[in-house]
Write an enzyme that holds these catalytic residues in place. Structure first.
Site, PDB file in Angstrom:
ATOM      1  N   SER A   1      13.721  -7.492 -13.696  1.00  0.00           N
ATOM      2  CA  SER A   1      14.584  -7.039 -14.693  1.00  0.00           C
ATOM      3  C   SER A   1      14.732  -8.228 -16.197  1.00  0.00           C
ATOM      4  O   SER A   1      13.699  -9.474 -16.241  1.00  0.00           O
ATOM      5  CB  SER A   1      15.522  -7.604 -14.322  1.00  0.00           C
ATOM      6  OG  SER A   1      15.834  -7.031 -12.979  1.00  0.00           O
ATOM      7  N   GLU A   2      15.374  -7.822 -16.743  1.00  0.00           N
ATOM      8  CA  GLU A   2      15.466  -8.204 -18.426  1.00  0.00           C
ATOM      9  C   GLU A   2      16.209  -7.938 -19.385  1.00  0.00           C
ATOM     10  O   GLU A   2      17.060  -7.388 -18.543  1.00  0.00           O
ATOM     11  CB  GLU A   2      14.488  -8.050 -19.155  1.00  0.00           C
ATOM     12  CG  GLU A   2      12.986  -8.011 -18.347  1.00  0.00           C
ATOM     13  CD  GLU A   2      11.525  -7.022 -19.641  1.00  0.00           C
ATOM     14  OE1 GLU A   2      11.854  -6.781 -21.125  1.00  0.00           O
ATOM     15  OE2 GLU A   2      10.696  -7.469 -19.272  1.00  0.00           O
TER      16      GLU A   2
ATOM     17  N   GLY B 215      16.901  -3.656 -17.475  1.00  0.00           N
ATOM     18  CA  GLY B 215      17.503  -3.549 -15.797  1.00  0.00           C
ATOM     19  C   GLY B 215      17.055  -2.239 -15.117  1.00  0.00           C
ATOM     20  O   GLY B 215      16.347  -2.159 -14.827  1.00  0.00           O
TER      21      GLY B 215
ATOM     22  N   ILE C 132      16.316 -13.460 -11.526  1.00  0.00           N
ATOM     23  CA  ILE C 132      15.234 -13.626 -10.796  1.00  0.00           C
ATOM     24  C   ILE C 132      15.609 -14.439  -9.270  1.00  0.00           C
ATOM     25  O   ILE C 132      15.920 -16.244  -9.642  1.00  0.00           O
ATOM     26  CB  ILE C 132      14.066 -14.189 -11.069  1.00  0.00           C
ATOM     27  CG1 ILE C 132      13.605 -13.227 -12.636  1.00  0.00           C
ATOM     28  CG2 ILE C 132      12.891 -14.051 -10.585  1.00  0.00           C
ATOM     29  CD1 ILE C 132      13.502 -11.435 -12.388  1.00  0.00           C
ATOM     30  N   THR C 133      15.823 -13.871  -8.365  1.00  0.00           N
ATOM     31  CA  THR C 133      15.595 -14.530  -6.461  1.00  0.00           C
ATOM     32  C   THR C 133      14.559 -14.928  -6.630  1.00  0.00           C
ATOM     33  O   THR C 133      12.952 -15.211  -6.780  1.00  0.00           O
ATOM     34  CB  THR C 133      16.194 -13.305  -5.882  1.00  0.00           C
ATOM     35  OG1 THR C 133      16.555 -12.424  -6.130  1.00  0.00           O
ATOM     36  CG2 THR C 133      16.299 -13.837  -4.300  1.00  0.00           C
TER      37      THR C 133
ATOM     38  N   GLY D 119      11.760  -2.246  -0.813  1.00  0.00           N
ATOM     39  CA  GLY D 119      12.640  -3.542  -0.708  1.00  0.00           C
ATOM     40  C   GLY D 119      14.681  -2.266  -0.796  1.00  0.00           C
ATOM     41  O   GLY D 119      14.730  -3.607   0.023  1.00  0.00           O
TER      42      GLY D 119
ATOM     43  N   GLU E 184      18.292  -4.462  -7.298  1.00  0.00           N
ATOM     44  CA  GLU E 184      17.056  -3.507  -6.134  1.00  0.00           C
ATOM     45  C   GLU E 184      17.426  -2.466  -6.497  1.00  0.00           C
ATOM     46  O   GLU E 184      16.841  -1.271  -5.882  1.00  0.00           O
ATOM     47  CB  GLU E 184      17.142  -4.028  -5.325  1.00  0.00           C
ATOM     48  CG  GLU E 184      15.983  -5.295  -4.692  1.00  0.00           C
ATOM     49  CD  GLU E 184      15.135  -5.595  -3.729  1.00  0.00           C
ATOM     50  OE1 GLU E 184      14.372  -4.478  -3.047  1.00  0.00           O
ATOM     51  OE2 GLU E 184      14.947  -6.923  -3.259  1.00  0.00           O
TER      52      GLU E 184
ATOM     53  N   GLU F 152      24.235   3.669  -8.817  1.00  0.00           N
ATOM     54  CA  GLU F 152      23.712   4.652  -9.781  1.00  0.00           C
ATOM     55  C   GLU F 152      21.894   4.971  -9.742  1.00  0.00           C
ATOM     56  O   GLU F 152      21.642   6.577  -9.803  1.00  0.00           O
ATOM     57  CB  GLU F 152      24.628   4.347 -11.142  1.00  0.00           C
ATOM     58  CG  GLU F 152      25.814   4.232 -11.560  1.00  0.00           C
ATOM     59  CD  GLU F 152      26.406   2.899 -10.288  1.00  0.00           C
ATOM     60  OE1 GLU F 152      25.645   1.889 -10.526  1.00  0.00           O
ATOM     61  OE2 GLU F 152      27.237   3.067 -10.708  1.00  0.00           O
TER      62      GLU F 152
HETATM   63  N1  CAA Z   1       6.691   5.270  -7.040  1.00  0.00           N
HETATM   64  C1  CAA Z   1       5.440   5.787  -7.689  1.00  0.00           C
HETATM   65  N2  CAA Z   1       5.641   6.496  -8.544  1.00  0.00           N
HETATM   66  C2  CAA Z   1       6.921   6.234  -9.038  1.00  0.00           C
HETATM   67  C3  CAA Z   1       8.420   6.391  -8.898  1.00  0.00           C
HETATM   68  C4  CAA Z   1       7.982   5.400  -7.211  1.00  0.00           C
HETATM   69  N3  CAA Z   1       8.892   5.880  -6.246  1.00  0.00           N
HETATM   70  N4  CAA Z   1       9.036   6.560  -8.725  1.00  0.00           N
HETATM   71  C5  CAA Z   1       8.811   6.474 -10.071  1.00  0.00           C
HETATM   72  N5  CAA Z   1       7.290   6.937  -9.924  1.00  0.00           N
HETATM   73  C6  CAA Z   1       6.538   6.785 -11.457  1.00  0.00           C
HETATM   74  C7  CAA Z   1       6.239   8.878 -11.565  1.00  0.00           C
HETATM   75  O1  CAA Z   1       5.935   9.024 -10.804  1.00  0.00           O
HETATM   76  C8  CAA Z   1       6.149   9.188 -13.485  1.00  0.00           C
HETATM   77  O2  CAA Z   1       4.773   8.173 -13.374  1.00  0.00           O
HETATM   78  P1  CAA Z   1       3.845   9.455 -14.147  1.00  0.00           P
HETATM   79  O3  CAA Z   1       4.501   9.560 -15.532  1.00  0.00           O
HETATM   80  O4  CAA Z   1       2.548   8.860 -13.921  1.00  0.00           O
HETATM   81  O5  CAA Z   1       4.341  10.731 -13.895  1.00  0.00           O
HETATM   82  C9  CAA Z   1       6.831   7.058 -14.013  1.00  0.00           C
HETATM   83  O6  CAA Z   1       6.843   6.109 -12.592  1.00  0.00           O
HETATM   84  C10 CAA Z   1       7.385   7.312 -14.780  1.00  0.00           C
HETATM   85  O7  CAA Z   1       9.224   7.370 -13.606  1.00  0.00           O
HETATM   86  P2  CAA Z   1      10.582   8.095 -14.261  1.00  0.00           P
HETATM   87  O8  CAA Z   1       9.919   9.026 -15.362  1.00  0.00           O
HETATM   88  O9  CAA Z   1      11.231   8.994 -12.856  1.00  0.00           O
HETATM   89  O10 CAA Z   1      10.667   7.194 -14.823  1.00  0.00           O
HETATM   90  P3  CAA Z   1      12.418   6.850 -15.216  1.00  0.00           P
HETATM   91  O11 CAA Z   1      12.607   5.681 -16.112  1.00  0.00           O
HETATM   92  O12 CAA Z   1      13.173   7.990 -15.477  1.00  0.00           O
HETATM   93  O13 CAA Z   1      13.292   6.522 -13.863  1.00  0.00           O
HETATM   94  C11 CAA Z   1      13.767   4.419 -12.322  1.00  0.00           C
HETATM   95  C12 CAA Z   1      12.909   5.694 -12.972  1.00  0.00           C
HETATM   96  C13 CAA Z   1      13.871   5.509 -11.175  1.00  0.00           C
HETATM   97  C14 CAA Z   1      15.120   4.904 -12.468  1.00  0.00           C
HETATM   98  C15 CAA Z   1      13.262   3.840 -12.669  1.00  0.00           C
HETATM   99  O14 CAA Z   1      13.225   3.503 -13.388  1.00  0.00           O
HETATM  100  C16 CAA Z   1      13.682   2.107 -11.317  1.00  0.00           C
HETATM  101  O15 CAA Z   1      14.025   2.324 -10.123  1.00  0.00           O
HETATM  102  N6  CAA Z   1      14.897   1.553 -12.502  1.00  0.00           N
HETATM  103  C17 CAA Z   1      15.696   0.687 -11.531  1.00  0.00           C
HETATM  104  C18 CAA Z   1      14.643  -0.714 -11.287  1.00  0.00           C
HETATM  105  C19 CAA Z   1      15.040  -1.871 -10.630  1.00  0.00           C
HETATM  106  O16 CAA Z   1      15.718  -1.543  -9.406  1.00  0.00           O
HETATM  107  N7  CAA Z   1      15.561  -3.223 -11.249  1.00  0.00           N
HETATM  108  C20 CAA Z   1      15.971  -4.107 -10.283  1.00  0.00           C
HETATM  109  C21 CAA Z   1      14.675  -5.414 -10.019  1.00  0.00           C
HETATM  110  S1  CAA Z   1      14.771  -6.201  -9.408  1.00  0.00           S
HETATM  111  C22 CAA Z   1      14.346  -8.063  -9.780  1.00  0.00           C
HETATM  112  O17 CAA Z   1      13.882  -7.493 -11.164  1.00  0.00           O
HETATM  113  C23 CAA Z   1      14.672  -9.213  -9.682  1.00  0.00           C
HETATM  114  C24 CAA Z   1      14.655  -9.783  -8.201  1.00  0.00           C
HETATM  115  O18 CAA Z   1      14.464 -11.195  -7.958  1.00  0.00           O
HETATM  116  C25 CAA Z   1      14.173  -8.913  -6.840  1.00  0.00           C
END
Ligand code: CAA
Length: 379
Positions: free
Chosen positions: A126-127, A131, A157-158, A242, A363, A367
């Site tokens: 996340s940035e 997000g 960041i956790t 996760g 995570e 939505e």
């Molecule tokens: N497994 C493998 N590949 C995947 C995938 C998966 N589950 N989901 C997407 N992809 C791949 C797609 O196949 C695609 O690849 P190709 O171009 O080669 O076909 C590529 O990734 C892009 O996919 P999308 O077009 O579906 O991407 P999108 O931008 O439309 O959406 C999304 C994807 C599901 C919305 C994703 O961006 C997402 O999960 N967002 C949420 C992020 C999140 O959870 N953030 C919180 C992080 S937690 C943190 O940082 C802090 C902490 O402390 C934990």
């Protein structure tokens, strides 16, 4: 279909239950109040093997299945979600990511101390401007030959200040969009890497959430995870697992609040009888128990699919979406059943209600889970 835990799973569940009661419960209110990281407790969780549960023994892990991990997450989260989020991030995001996609060098150097709990890790996707829209990474990693030059900021960041090892997602080839993203292992103490102040949060206040700043940090080439451009897939695959951990956390928070409300309702008398004898309360408890059971089935199924080596993208997102809603609904009802007592800290349920909210946000927000689910069912 066998709805039965193995002897080993039952033992692990009991060990986590005992730990939660004996080690987490004392002091949980104070840690929440003062935003105190459960450092001592996390150390003991490492000694119990709960920080590298699914990592193979070869890399100092416990070599257990995903269902055992879920059982531990559930038990710890009944009492202290600030401690369980450390377990979740270290197991599901950091250790899983490194064991599945890291090089032998990376596993030896970084995974081993993380899996044994000597160190803890953080996952940095996340940035400020990225997000849910994770492809819009602004952090850059410029290829300088022997090393990458990392610049940018990560948010929320956790384990932000307590971690030793950080998995950082950054953009290397902007023109390639998500296919130009990489994942890197960054060590605490690398020059140019600084940790921002601790976030003052609504819930999981004991957990250690920070922004991270990277200013011309030189990351050695061998610290890139996987092939050039693999970073976005790495993040997505890692987040899938996760989500099961966070679904289990939500399930635990809901169950913890429900158990407190059930107990309280049997003791508290109103109009000449325990409030549980009033249908207004008994029906609430019936709804809560049913919602929790449905959430549990979804969470266990997602873990089971992972253990079978089957796809769990859909099941994990469904489990997280539903369990986090149940956590929110059930904790609100638990406060309501407690009446005025529910509104004060000593009764624990107000904290569980505050902690529940984060499970609908981190995570991947609810939505995002609906996006993943709808794409899957409509494809
Ligand atoms: N497994 C493998 N590949 C995947 C995938 C998966 N589950 N989901 C997407 N992809 C791949 C797609 O196949 C695609 O690849 P190709 O171009 O080669 O076909 C590529 O990734 C892009 O996919 P999308 O077009 O579906 O991407 P999108 O931008 O439309 O959406 C999304 C994807 C599901 C919305 C994703 O961006 C997402 O999960 N967002 C949420 C992020 C999140 O959870 N953030 C919180 C992080 S937690 C943190 O940082 C802090 C902490 O402390 C934990």
């Amino acid at each position: 279909m066998l709805f039965q835990l193995s002897e080993e799973q039952l033992m692990i569940q009991q060990a986590a239950r005992d730990f939660a009661q004996n080690e987490l419960k004392p002091g949980v209110i104070e840690r929440d109040e003062h935003q105190k990281f459960p450092a001592e407790q996390v150390k003991k969780l490492g000694e119990l093997g709960f920080l590298g549960m699914m990592v193979s023994e070869k890399y100092n892990g416990s070599g257990l299945d995903a269902l055992s991990y879920v059982l531990v997450m559930e038990e710890l989260s009944k009492v202290d979600a600030s401690a369980s989020v450390v377990v979740s991030v270290n197991n599901s995001l950091v250790c899983y990511g490194l064991e599945s996609y890291g090089s032998e060098f990376q596993k030896e150097k970084y995974l081993k101390p993380l899996a044994s709990g000597q160190q803890i890790g953080a996952f940095c996707l996340s940035e400020p401007e990225a997000g849910s829209d994770a492809t819009s990474q602004q952090t850059t990693a410029e290829d300088k030959g022997d090393y990458y030059l990392l610049n940018g900021t990560k948010n929320w960041i956790t384990n932000g200040s307590t971690a030793s090892t950080y998995l950082v997602i950054a953009q290397t080839h902007k023109e390639l969009k998500h296919k130009g993203i990489n994942a890197f292992i960054v060590e605490k103490g690398m020059e140019g890497f600084t940790v921002g102040p601790k976030e003052n949060k609504l819930g999981i206040r004991g957990s250690d959430t920070h922004s991270l700043m990277f200013n011309d940090v030189k990351v050695p080439k061998e610290n890139r995870i996987g092939e050039d451009g693999f970073g976005f897939k790495f993040a997505m695959k890692t987040l899938e697992g996760g989500r099961i951990g966070i679904a289990a956390q939500a399930l635990g928070i809901a169950t913890g609040a429900y158990e407190l409300a059930l107990e309280y309702s049997k003791q508290r008398k109103a109009f000449g009888k325990p409030i549980s004898d009033h249908q207004a309360i008994a029906f609430k408890l019936a709804d809560m128990a049913t919602q929790i059971e449905a959430a549990r089935l979804l969470v266990y199924k997602a873990a089971w699919l992972k253990d079978q080596g089957q796809s769990y993208t859909l099941a994990g997102s469904m489990a997280k979406l539903y369990a986090s809603k149940v956590a929110m609904d059930v904790t609100v009802e638990a406060v309501q059943i407690h009446g005025g007592y529910g509104f004060v800290k000593e009764y624990h349920v107000e904290r569980l209600m505050r902690d529940a909210k984060i499970t609908q946000i981190y995570e991947g927000t609810s939505e995002i889970q609906k996006l993943v689910i709808s794409r899957d069912i409509l494809k």
